[in-house]
Design an enzyme around this catalytic site. Structure first.
Site, PDB file in Angstrom:
ATOM      1  N   SER A  48       0.887  -1.057   0.147  1.00  0.00           N
ATOM      2  CA  SER A  48       0.064  -0.097  -0.138  1.00  0.00           C
ATOM      3  C   SER A  48       0.825   1.174   0.144  1.00  0.00           C
ATOM      4  O   SER A  48       0.239   2.434  -0.126  1.00  0.00           O
ATOM      5  CB  SER A  48      -0.991  -0.025   1.123  1.00  0.00           C
ATOM      6  N   ASN A  70      -2.199  -1.671  13.462  1.00  0.00           N
ATOM      7  CA  ASN A  70      -3.500  -1.618  13.469  1.00  0.00           C
ATOM      8  C   ASN A  70      -3.958   0.146  14.152  1.00  0.00           C
ATOM      9  O   ASN A  70      -5.066   0.656  13.621  1.00  0.00           O
ATOM     10  CB  ASN A  70      -4.379  -2.676  14.212  1.00  0.00           C
ATOM     11  N   HIS A  95     -38.375  24.133 -12.216  1.00  0.00           N
ATOM     12  CA  HIS A  95     -38.458  23.243 -13.311  1.00  0.00           C
ATOM     13  C   HIS A  95     -37.470  23.622 -14.537  1.00  0.00           C
ATOM     14  O   HIS A  95     -38.070  23.427 -15.571  1.00  0.00           O
ATOM     15  CB  HIS A  95     -39.807  22.814 -13.606  1.00  0.00           C
ATOM     16  N   SER A 148     -11.614  24.485 -28.412  1.00  0.00           N
ATOM     17  CA  SER A 148     -11.639  23.191 -29.161  1.00  0.00           C
ATOM     18  C   SER A 148     -10.536  23.199 -30.168  1.00  0.00           C
ATOM     19  O   SER A 148     -10.163  24.133 -30.803  1.00  0.00           O
ATOM     20  CB  SER A 148     -13.005  23.514 -29.994  1.00  0.00           C
ATOM     21  N   LYS A 174     -14.810  28.358 -30.673  1.00  0.00           N
ATOM     22  CA  LYS A 174     -15.283  27.819 -29.320  1.00  0.00           C
ATOM     23  C   LYS A 174     -14.633  28.265 -28.170  1.00  0.00           C
ATOM     24  O   LYS A 174     -13.438  28.518 -28.077  1.00  0.00           O
ATOM     25  CB  LYS A 174     -15.175  26.119 -29.279  1.00  0.00           C
ATOM     26  N   ASN A 206     -15.120  27.018 -24.236  1.00  0.00           N
ATOM     27  CA  ASN A 206     -16.037  26.148 -23.519  1.00  0.00           C
ATOM     28  C   ASN A 206     -16.014  26.524 -21.986  1.00  0.00           C
ATOM     29  O   ASN A 206     -14.766  26.650 -21.670  1.00  0.00           O
ATOM     30  CB  ASN A 206     -15.730  24.844 -23.797  1.00  0.00           C
ATOM     31  N   GLU A 240     -17.690  22.238 -15.915  1.00  0.00           N
ATOM     32  CA  GLU A 240     -18.123  21.092 -16.397  1.00  0.00           C
ATOM     33  C   GLU A 240     -17.531  20.057 -15.391  1.00  0.00           C
ATOM     34  O   GLU A 240     -17.944  18.965 -14.998  1.00  0.00           O
ATOM     35  CB  GLU A 240     -18.114  20.698 -18.058  1.00  0.00           C
ATOM     36  N   TYR A 287      -9.770  -5.398  13.362  1.00  0.00           N
ATOM     37  CA  TYR A 287      -9.123  -4.963  12.244  1.00  0.00           C
ATOM     38  C   TYR A 287      -9.220  -6.279  11.327  1.00  0.00           C
ATOM     39  O   TYR A 287      -9.027  -7.330  11.611  1.00  0.00           O
ATOM     40  CB  TYR A 287      -7.526  -4.806  12.411  1.00  0.00           C
ATOM     41  N   LYS A 323      -8.296   4.233   2.514  1.00  0.00           N
ATOM     42  CA  LYS A 323      -7.356   5.271   2.432  1.00  0.00           C
ATOM     43  C   LYS A 323      -7.606   6.025   0.781  1.00  0.00           C
ATOM     44  O   LYS A 323      -7.659   7.125   0.742  1.00  0.00           O
ATOM     45  CB  LYS A 323      -5.973   5.021   2.396  1.00  0.00           C
TER      46      LYS A 323
HETATM   47  N1  ARG Z   1      -1.219  -1.017   5.530  1.00  0.00           N
HETATM   48  C1  ARG Z   1      -2.299  -1.626   6.717  1.00  0.00           C
HETATM   49  C2  ARG Z   1      -3.689  -0.634   6.480  1.00  0.00           C
HETATM   50  O1  ARG Z   1      -3.621   0.430   5.938  1.00  0.00           O
HETATM   51  C3  ARG Z   1      -1.631  -1.115   7.814  1.00  0.00           C
HETATM   52  C4  ARG Z   1      -2.366  -1.991   8.958  1.00  0.00           C
HETATM   53  C5  ARG Z   1      -1.706  -3.487   8.635  1.00  0.00           C
HETATM   54  N2  ARG Z   1      -2.471  -4.346   9.753  1.00  0.00           N
HETATM   55  C6  ARG Z   1      -1.997  -5.606   9.631  1.00  0.00           C
HETATM   56  N3  ARG Z   1      -2.606  -6.126  10.808  1.00  0.00           N
HETATM   57  N4  ARG Z   1      -1.812  -6.083   8.459  1.00  0.00           N
HETATM   58  O2  ARG Z   1      -4.667  -0.966   6.951  1.00  0.00           O
END
Ligand code: ARG
Length: 475
Positions: free
Chosen positions: A22, A109, A155, A276, A282, A284, A289, A316, A324
Site C-alpha cells: 500500500s 492497526n 423546473h 476546441s 469555441k 467552452n 463542467e 481489524y 485510504k
Molecule cells: N497497510 C495497513 C492498512 O492500511 C496497515 C495495517 C496493517 N495491519 C495488519 N494487521 N496487516 O490497513
C-alpha cells in the site's frame, strides 16, 4: 522490508507482495507517521520500556527522518510494504537496530488509524480554507448584483422575478453548511485510537491519554476494539466531501447554462475557459463542467468505502486498507477543483441587462395577480383560477400579463381593478417579498451582509483550528 518475517519460512510470493503493498498511496501518511511515532516513543520512555538515552537517539533519528521525508531525500523503496514499514526501515538504517525498539507496545492497526485521523484533520481544514475562498468570491458577486433583477426558475421554467444576488447567495448558504459539517467532524472525531494495539490495548503503553493530548487530540477512544475497527470518521469525511462536490457541481451546472448563447448571462474569463481543437470559435466552460463531472467520483468514493465496511466482522481486517485511497482521492480532487472554480467565479462578468431582459417572459407575474385577489379577500383557490384565466387570455392574444387591458382584467374577475397595475412589475413583485428569507432588495442586502459576517467568522475559525492542530503536525 516486512514487519512480520519470523514465523514464515520464506518471503511472500511476488503476486502477494504486489497485492498487499500500500506504500504507493499510503506514503501520504509519512509525516503523520513520524509524528505519531514520536508521541509513542515518549510513552515508551515514560513507562521505562525504552531508556532515556536510547530514547534521545531514536527521537533524533525520527526528527532527521521527518526532515528527509519532507525534502524528498528519504522515500520508500520496492521492498517496503507500507508507510509504517518504510519508516521503520529508514529509522534502523539511520540509527541501527535500536530503531526497532519503537515497535513495542503498538501495532500497525492503531498506528495507521491514528496517522489517518491526523491526515484528515489537516486536510479537511485545508479544504475548508479553499471553500472559504470560494465563498468570498461568491459574496463579492452577490453584492455586485444585489439589485440585478432576474427571472427565477423552477423546473427550469420561468417562475417568479428575483434578485440575481439572491440566486448567487444560495450557493454561499450551502457552502457555509459544508464548513459547519467540517466543524462537526472535527469535534466528533479528534479522538485518539493510539494505545489500542492490535485489538486489546497495550501492556507496554499504559498511559495512551498522554500521547493523545501530546498529538492534540481532545480525548481517547474508550474501546480498543472499536478504536482499530472504526472507520465512521472516514465515511463521514467522504460524505462531507461528496456534499461539497455536489454543491460545486450545481454551481458548475448553472455557469454552464448561463454561459450559453441562448442565455448569455455570463462571460467566463479566458483564463478559466478552454477551446476546441477543431472549432476555432469555441470557448467552452470546462471548469464548470469538470466541477459538475467530478462530483461523480466523490459520490463513488463514499459508496465504495461504505460497501467495504458493510458486514466486516470484529476488529481489524485487511479490507480496512481500502479506506485510504477514496479519502485521498476525494481530498485531492476538491483541492484541484476549488481554486479553479473560485477563479472562475471571481473573474466572471455577469450582464445585468441580459439577465433582466426576460424577467416578465412566461407570465412570471401570475402569482402577483393571484396574490392581489387574495389580498382583496378572494379565497386563494379562486384567485389562482382567475389568474390562470388571465394567463390563458394572454396566451390566446400573444401578450404578457402587464399587457392586458383594464377591461380584460375586469372581464376575468370583478376585483381585478386597475390597481392591479401596481402589482404588475418585476420590481414590485420582488420588493413585496420583504420577509427575512425573501428576494426583496432590502432582504437580499441584509442576507449578504449576514453572509459576509458569517464568512469572516468562518475564516477566523479555520485559521484558529489550523493553529490549534498545527502542533499535531510538527514533530
Ligand atoms: N497497510 C495497513 C492498512 O492500511 C496497515 C495495517 C496493517 N495491519 C495488519 N494487521 N496487516 O490497513
Amino acid at each position: 522490508m516486512a514487519l512480520w518475517g519470523g514465523r514464515f519460512s520464506g518471503g511472500p510470493a511476488d503476486s502477494v507482495a504486489a497485492l498487499s503493498r500500500s506504500v504507493d498511496f499510503d506514503w501520504r501518511l509519512a509525516p503523520y507517521d513520524v509524528r505519531v511515532n514520536i508521541a509513542h516513543l515518549n510513552g515508551l520512555i515514560a513507562s521505562g520500556v525504552i531508556s532515556a538515552g536510547n530514547g534521545e537517539v531514536i527521537r533524533a533519528g525520527l526528527k532527521a527522518l521527518g526532515v528527509e521525508i519532507s525534502s524528498g531525500k528519504f522515500s520508500y523503496n520496492d521492498q517496503d510494504e507500507d508507510v509504517h514499514s518504510a519508516i521503520e526501515r529508514g529509522l534502523i538504517e539511520k540509527i541501527g537496530p535500536v530503531g526497532g525498539s519503537l515497535r513495542a507496545g503498538r501495532s500497525r492497526n492503531d498506528l495507521v488509524v491514528t496517522d489517518f485521523k491526523l491526515y484528515l484533520i489537516d486536510h479537511l481544514l485545508e479544504v475548508a480554507a479553499e471553500i472559504s475562498e470560494l465563498i468570498s468570491a461568491l459574496n463579492q458577486q452577490s453584492k455586485k448584483h444585489q439589485e440585478t433583477v432576474a427571472p427565477g426558475f423552477t423546473h427550469l421554467q420561468h417562475a417568479q422575478p428575483i434578485i440575481f444576488g439572491h440566486e448567487l447567495a444560495k450557493h454561499t448558504q450551502a457552502l457555509l453548511r459544508d464548513l459547519d459539517r467540517i466543524g462537526d467532524w472535527l469535534e466528533r472525531n479528534s479522538i485518539s485510537p493510539l494505545g489500542a494495539g492490535a485489538i486489546a490495548g497495550s501492556a507496554l503503553q499504559p498511559t495512551p491519554e498522554i500521547s493523545a493530548s501530546e498529538l492534540g487530540f481532545t480525548g481517547i477512544l474508550e474501546n480498543s476494539i472499536d478504536a482499530v475497527s472504526d472507520r465512521d470518521f472516514a465515511a463521514e469525511a467522504l460524505f462531507v466531501l461528496a456534499m461539497v462536490g455536489i454543491h460545486l457541481s450545481r454551481i458548475g451546472e448553472e455557469f454552464t447554462i448561463w454561459s450559453t448563447s441562448e442565455f448569455g448571462w455570463v462571460s467566463v474569463a479566458d483564463a478559466y475557459s478552454t477551446g476546441s481543437s477543431i472549432m476555432p470559435q469555441k470557448k467552452n466552460p470546462d471548469i464548470a463542467e469538470l466541477a459538475r463531472g467530478k462530483a461523480g467520483r466523490l459520490v463513488g468514493n463514499l459508496t465504495g468505502l461504505l460497501t467495504t465496511l458493510k458486514g466486516l466482522p470484529f476488529a481489524y481486517n485487511r479490507d480496512l486498507q481500502e479506506d485510504k485511497e477514496p479519502v485521498f482521492d476525494s481530498i485531492e480532487t476538491l483541492l484541484v477543483i476549488l481554486p479553479a472554480l473560485t477563479g472562475m467565479v471571481s473573474t466572471a462578468i455577469f450582464h445585468p441587462s441580459v439577465i433582466g431582459s426576460g424577467v416578465l417572459a412566461g407570465h412570471s407575474l401570475a402569482t402577483e395577480v393571484a396574490d392581489f385577489l387574495a389580498k382583496a379577500g378572494v379565497p386563494f383557490a379562486q384567485a389562482h383560477e382567475a389568474a390562470g384565466e388571465c394567463v390563458k387570455l394572454c396566451e390566446k392574444e400573444g401578450k404578457e400579463l402587464h399587457q392586458l387591458s383594464d377591461s380584460q382584467f375586469a372581464s376575468v374577475h370583478e376585483k381585478l381593478t386597475p390597481d392591479i397595475r401596481t402589482a404588475l412589475t418585476a420590481q414590485g413583485a420582488i420588493d413585496s417579498r420583504s420577509s427575512i428569507l425573501g428576494t426583496a432588495v432590502s432582504s437580499v442586502a441584509e442576507q449578504i451582509s449576514n453572509l459576509e459576517s458569517a464568512t469572516q467568522e468562518a475564516v477566523k475559525w479555520i485559521s484558529n483550528e489550523r493553529h490549534r492542530f498545527s502542533g499535531m503536525m510538527k514533530p
